[in-house]
Design a protein around this motif. Structure first.
Motif, short mmCIF file in Angstrom:
data_model
loop_
_atom_site.label_atom_id
_atom_site.label_comp_id
_atom_site.label_asym_id
_atom_site.label_seq_id
_atom_site.Cartn_x
_atom_site.Cartn_y
_atom_site.Cartn_z
N GLU A 185 0.42 -1.46 0.15
CA GLU A 185 -0.19 0.12 -0.24
C GLU A 185 0.78 1.51 -0.34
OE1 GLU A 185 -3.97 0.74 -0.95
OE2 GLU A 185 -2.99 -0.78 -0.78
N ASN A 186 2.08 1.12 1.07
CA ASN A 186 2.99 2.04 1.06
C ASN A 186 3.70 2.39 -0.65
OD1 ASN A 186 2.31 2.66 3.37
ND2 ASN A 186 3.75 1.80 4.14
N VAL A 187 3.92 1.22 -0.86
CA VAL A 187 4.60 1.90 -2.62
C VAL A 187 3.36 2.18 -3.75
CG1 VAL A 187 6.09 0.49 -3.74
CG2 VAL A 187 6.62 -0.03 -1.32
N LYS A 188 2.39 1.65 -4.23
CA LYS A 188 1.58 1.70 -5.03
C LYS A 188 1.58 3.42 -5.27
CE LYS A 188 -1.60 -2.21 -3.99
NZ LYS A 188 -3.28 -2.40 -3.73
N PRO A 189 1.94 3.64 -6.72
CA PRO A 189 2.11 5.44 -6.92
C PRO A 189 0.42 5.29 -7.31
CG PRO A 189 3.06 3.21 -8.50
CD PRO A 189 2.58 2.64 -7.72
N TYR A 239 7.65 -0.77 5.25
CA TYR A 239 6.22 -0.74 6.11
C TYR A 239 6.47 0.39 6.29
CZ TYR A 239 3.55 -2.16 10.11
OH TYR A 239 2.67 -2.49 11.26
N LYS A 240 7.52 1.14 6.78
CA LYS A 240 7.89 1.90 7.80
C LYS A 240 7.87 3.46 6.81
CE LYS A 240 10.96 0.00 10.96
NZ LYS A 240 12.70 0.26 11.19
N GLY A 241 7.43 3.28 5.60
CA GLY A 241 7.72 4.54 4.85
C GLY A 241 8.98 5.52 4.29
N GLU A 242 9.74 4.29 3.79
CA GLU A 242 11.62 4.47 3.83
C GLU A 242 11.96 4.13 3.01
OE1 GLU A 242 13.84 3.99 7.59
OE2 GLU A 242 12.33 5.15 7.92
N GLY A 243 12.97 3.96 2.51
CA GLY A 243 13.54 3.23 1.84
C GLY A 243 13.82 3.04 -0.18
N SER A 244 14.11 2.31 -0.18
CA SER A 244 14.30 2.90 -2.39
C SER A 244 12.93 2.64 -2.84
CB SER A 244 15.64 1.62 -3.17
OG SER A 244 16.65 2.02 -2.05
N SER A 245 11.87 1.56 -2.35
CA SER A 245 11.25 1.47 -3.30
C SER A 245 10.20 2.79 -3.08
CB SER A 245 10.30 0.21 -3.69
OG SER A 245 10.25 0.00 -1.71
#
Length: 156
Positions: free
Chosen positions: A67-71, A128-134
């Motif tokens: 859910e966090n990664v979906k544009p 999950y945390k809302g950070e990172g490459s993706s």
């Protein structure tokens, strides 16, 4: 693509552990050389590790990370009068899911020096945390769409 008619989407089987279609698609995308049992083991171990570190259920980690990664929006090239414009368009739910899966796996594969399940679990934790490459890729996509909002009237 056929000239006439519509191509029907085939239904995939649900994954054995969670009964979730998105997890099945994720496993199929991780799979290399037709080794599905290896891909399942990698994904399930990654989800278990991530869930253990975060203290929540594995399926919850997967769903929130996806859910966090979906544009929500992306840019598409549109040719108008000899000029090519980057036109922002909303992303269909199926494409958003496919992009999220692709980004998480590609950034996991890009990190070398550890087993795939470890790399994948770290990417799940970051997502999950809302950070990172993706997540950064999603933010870049949104920024690009925002920057080209002036060309939104070229939408088709």
């Amino acid at each position: 693509m056929p000239r006439k008619g519509h191509v029907r989407k085939r239904d995939s089987l649900l994954d054995t552990r969670f009964g979730n279609l998105a997890v099945t698609k994720f496993i199929n995308k991780v799979m290399l050389d037709g080794k599905k049992s290896t891909a399942e083991k990698i994904v399930y171990e990654a989800l278990d590790k991530a869930a253990e570190k975060l203290g929540v259920e594995p399926i919850e980690v997967f769903n929130k990370a996806m859910e966090n990664v979906k544009p929500l929006v992306e840019v598409r090239s549109r040719r108008v009068g000899g000029a090519t414009y980057q036109v922002p368009v909303e992303v269909a739910p199926a494409r958003a899911q496919a992009l999220a899966i692709r980004w998480i796996i590609s950034y996991s594969r890009g990190k070398k020096g550890m087993p795939m399940n470890e790399r994948l679990s770290r990417e799940f934790i970051d997502a999950y945390k809302g950070e990172g490459s993706s997540i950064k890729k999603r933010e870049d996509t949104h920024k690009m769409a925002e920057a080209n909002r002036a060309f939104a009237h070229y939408r088709w």
